[in-house]
Design an enzyme around this catalytic site. Structure first.
Site, PDB file in Angstrom:
ATOM      1  N   LYS A  36       0.816  -1.210   0.000  1.00  0.00           N
ATOM      2  CA  LYS A  36       0.000   0.000   0.000  1.00  0.00           C
ATOM      3  C   LYS A  36       0.860   1.274   0.000  1.00  0.00           C
ATOM      4  O   LYS A  36       2.069   1.229   0.248  1.00  0.00           O
ATOM      5  CB  LYS A  36      -0.930  -0.032   1.218  1.00  0.00           C
ATOM      6  CG  LYS A  36      -1.967  -1.168   1.191  1.00  0.00           C
ATOM      7  CD  LYS A  36      -2.866  -1.113   2.428  1.00  0.00           C
ATOM      8  CE  LYS A  36      -3.875  -2.233   2.467  1.00  0.00           C
ATOM      9  NZ  LYS A  36      -4.756  -2.147   3.679  1.00  0.00           N
TER      10      LYS A  36
ATOM     11  N   TYR B 282     -12.326  -2.244  -3.024  1.00  0.00           N
ATOM     12  CA  TYR B 282     -12.894  -2.370  -1.677  1.00  0.00           C
ATOM     13  C   TYR B 282     -14.419  -2.412  -1.708  1.00  0.00           C
ATOM     14  O   TYR B 282     -15.066  -1.902  -0.777  1.00  0.00           O
ATOM     15  CB  TYR B 282     -12.416  -1.212  -0.800  1.00  0.00           C
ATOM     16  CG  TYR B 282     -10.982  -1.368  -0.303  1.00  0.00           C
ATOM     17  CD1 TYR B 282     -10.614  -2.471   0.477  1.00  0.00           C
ATOM     18  CD2 TYR B 282     -10.019  -0.399  -0.566  1.00  0.00           C
ATOM     19  CE1 TYR B 282      -9.312  -2.605   0.953  1.00  0.00           C
ATOM     20  CE2 TYR B 282      -8.707  -0.531  -0.088  1.00  0.00           C
ATOM     21  CZ  TYR B 282      -8.373  -1.635   0.679  1.00  0.00           C
ATOM     22  OH  TYR B 282      -7.087  -1.769   1.154  1.00  0.00           O
TER      23      TYR B 282
ATOM     24  N   THR C 177      -5.262  -7.381  10.870  1.00  0.00           N
ATOM     25  CA  THR C 177      -5.526  -6.098  10.210  1.00  0.00           C
ATOM     26  C   THR C 177      -4.941  -4.918  10.973  1.00  0.00           C
ATOM     27  O   THR C 177      -4.324  -4.031  10.368  1.00  0.00           O
ATOM     28  CB  THR C 177      -7.052  -5.911  10.066  1.00  0.00           C
ATOM     29  OG1 THR C 177      -7.587  -7.026   9.340  1.00  0.00           O
ATOM     30  CG2 THR C 177      -7.373  -4.611   9.343  1.00  0.00           C
TER      31      THR C 177
ATOM     32  N   ASN D 117      -1.700  -0.052   7.159  1.00  0.00           N
ATOM     33  CA  ASN D 117      -1.176  -1.346   7.601  1.00  0.00           C
ATOM     34  C   ASN D 117      -0.410  -2.073   6.499  1.00  0.00           C
ATOM     35  O   ASN D 117      -0.303  -3.288   6.506  1.00  0.00           O
ATOM     36  CB  ASN D 117      -2.306  -2.200   8.176  1.00  0.00           C
ATOM     37  CG  ASN D 117      -3.420  -2.416   7.165  1.00  0.00           C
ATOM     38  OD1 ASN D 117      -3.319  -1.992   6.019  1.00  0.00           O
ATOM     39  ND2 ASN D 117      -4.468  -3.095   7.578  1.00  0.00           N
TER      40      ASN D 117
ATOM     41  N   HIS E  15      -2.243  -5.474   1.539  1.00  0.00           N
ATOM     42  CA  HIS E  15      -3.548  -6.117   1.324  1.00  0.00           C
ATOM     43  C   HIS E  15      -3.285  -7.490   0.742  1.00  0.00           C
ATOM     44  O   HIS E  15      -2.366  -7.649  -0.059  1.00  0.00           O
ATOM     45  CB  HIS E  15      -4.396  -5.320   0.326  1.00  0.00           C
ATOM     46  CG  HIS E  15      -5.549  -6.132  -0.212  1.00  0.00           C
ATOM     47  ND1 HIS E  15      -6.759  -6.206   0.436  1.00  0.00           N
ATOM     48  CD2 HIS E  15      -5.642  -6.952  -1.302  1.00  0.00           C
ATOM     49  CE1 HIS E  15      -7.559  -7.026  -0.244  1.00  0.00           C
ATOM     50  NE2 HIS E  15      -6.898  -7.493  -1.297  1.00  0.00           N
TER      51      HIS E  15
ATOM     52  N   GLU F 150     -10.185 -10.175  -7.517  1.00  0.00           N
ATOM     53  CA  GLU F 150      -9.170  -9.121  -7.425  1.00  0.00           C
ATOM     54  C   GLU F 150      -8.104  -9.273  -8.522  1.00  0.00           C
ATOM     55  O   GLU F 150      -7.642  -8.265  -9.069  1.00  0.00           O
ATOM     56  CB  GLU F 150      -8.538  -9.146  -6.031  1.00  0.00           C
ATOM     57  CG  GLU F 150      -9.544  -8.729  -4.957  1.00  0.00           C
ATOM     58  CD  GLU F 150      -9.075  -8.980  -3.525  1.00  0.00           C
ATOM     59  OE1 GLU F 150      -7.919  -9.412  -3.325  1.00  0.00           O
ATOM     60  OE2 GLU F 150      -9.881  -8.740  -2.600  1.00  0.00           O
TER      61      GLU F 150
HETATM   62  O1  CDP Z   1      -6.921  -5.943   5.014  1.00  0.00           O
HETATM   63  P1  CDP Z   1      -7.732  -6.910   5.837  1.00  0.00           P
HETATM   64  O2  CDP Z   1      -8.447  -7.950   5.001  1.00  0.00           O
HETATM   65  O3  CDP Z   1      -6.917  -7.502   6.943  1.00  0.00           O
HETATM   66  O4  CDP Z   1      -8.864  -6.047   6.587  1.00  0.00           O
HETATM   67  P2  CDP Z   1     -10.350  -5.621   6.165  1.00  0.00           P
HETATM   68  O5  CDP Z   1     -11.218  -5.793   7.356  1.00  0.00           O
HETATM   69  O6  CDP Z   1     -10.771  -6.309   4.907  1.00  0.00           O
HETATM   70  O7  CDP Z   1     -10.222  -4.056   5.893  1.00  0.00           O
HETATM   71  C1  CDP Z   1      -9.635  -3.592   4.702  1.00  0.00           C
HETATM   72  C2  CDP Z   1      -8.727  -2.452   5.019  1.00  0.00           C
HETATM   73  O8  CDP Z   1      -9.482  -1.370   5.516  1.00  0.00           O
HETATM   74  C3  CDP Z   1      -7.699  -2.712   6.129  1.00  0.00           C
HETATM   75  O9  CDP Z   1      -6.556  -3.410   5.676  1.00  0.00           O
HETATM   76  C4  CDP Z   1      -7.372  -1.303   6.588  1.00  0.00           C
HETATM   77  O10 CDP Z   1      -6.410  -0.684   5.740  1.00  0.00           O
HETATM   78  C5  CDP Z   1      -8.713  -0.588   6.394  1.00  0.00           C
HETATM   79  N1  CDP Z   1      -9.480  -0.405   7.643  1.00  0.00           N
HETATM   80  C6  CDP Z   1      -9.665   0.876   8.142  1.00  0.00           C
HETATM   81  O11 CDP Z   1      -9.187   1.841   7.537  1.00  0.00           O
HETATM   82  N2  CDP Z   1     -10.382   1.066   9.289  1.00  0.00           N
HETATM   83  C7  CDP Z   1     -10.940   0.030   9.931  1.00  0.00           C
HETATM   84  N3  CDP Z   1     -11.646   0.242  11.046  1.00  0.00           N
HETATM   85  C8  CDP Z   1     -10.758  -1.281   9.436  1.00  0.00           C
HETATM   86  C9  CDP Z   1     -10.022  -1.467   8.287  1.00  0.00           C
HETATM   87 MG    MG Z   2     -10.022  -7.745   3.669  1.00  0.00          MG
END
Ligand code: CDP
Ligand code: MG
Length: 135
Positions: free
Chosen positions: A10, A50, A92, A113, A116, A127
């Site tokens: 990212k 997303y 995450t 973080n 992805h 994707e």
């Molecule tokens: O990336 P991952 O699949 O682990 O997490 P997700 O639940 O699918 O969320 C996608 C992305 O959204 C995360 O990797 C974070 O960058 C972002 N996010 C955020 O900005 N605020 C949150 N409360 C949760 C996720």
């Molecule tokens: Mg995710």
């Protein structure tokens, strides 16, 4: 079972000069690079990537982050690659992610973080078609 998975390094990782560090962890694990591209995306591409999150209250700042600078999109291949890459990435929230994972070692944020990765065979197929339609 050999799988392919879609990974994004990212914009925070690119800004921080961590592309090599992150890539080296995937390579050291034994995963193969199938495709890789430095890209800047617009809001429409962020929304498509997303799609499952666009209604979340935290989506607008996530979209702003996703378009904030170049990212590296890649496809990795290997045995059980989808679960293996999720495990290397860690939880995450970088504040809670286990030490030894990419997020656990290098991120202190729930949003910025670093990485992805696809979370299922279905999302990997969707994707990869979105990011690398030529594959
Ligand atoms: O990336 P991952 O699949 O682990 O997490 P997700 O639940 O699918 O969320 C996608 C992305 O959204 C995360 O990797 C974070 O960058 C972002 N996010 C955020 O900005 N605020 C949150 N409360 C949760 C996720
Ligand atoms: Mg995710």
């Amino acid at each position: 079972m050999t799988q392919r998975t879609l990974v994004l390094i990212k914009p925070d990782a690119v800004r921080r000069g961590l592309v090599g560090e992150v890539l080296s962890r995937y390579e050291a694990k034994g995963l193969s690079l199938v495709a890789m591209e430095l890209r800047s995306i617009d809001e429409q591409m962020a929304d498509a990537h997303y799609a499952e999150h666009v209604e979340q209250p935290w989506y607008p700042p996530l979209r702003e982050f996703a378009v904030s600078g170049p990212l590296v999109a890649l496809v990795l291949e290997g045995d059980e690659a989808i679960a293996v890459v999720r495990s290397l990435n860690g939880a995450t929230d970088g504040r809670a992610a286990a030490p030894g994972t990419i997020r656990g070692d290098l991120s202190l944020s729930n949003r910025e973080n670093l990485v992805h990765a696809s979370d299922s065979e279905e999302s990997a197929a969707r994707e990869m078609a979105l990011w690398f339609p030529e594959l």
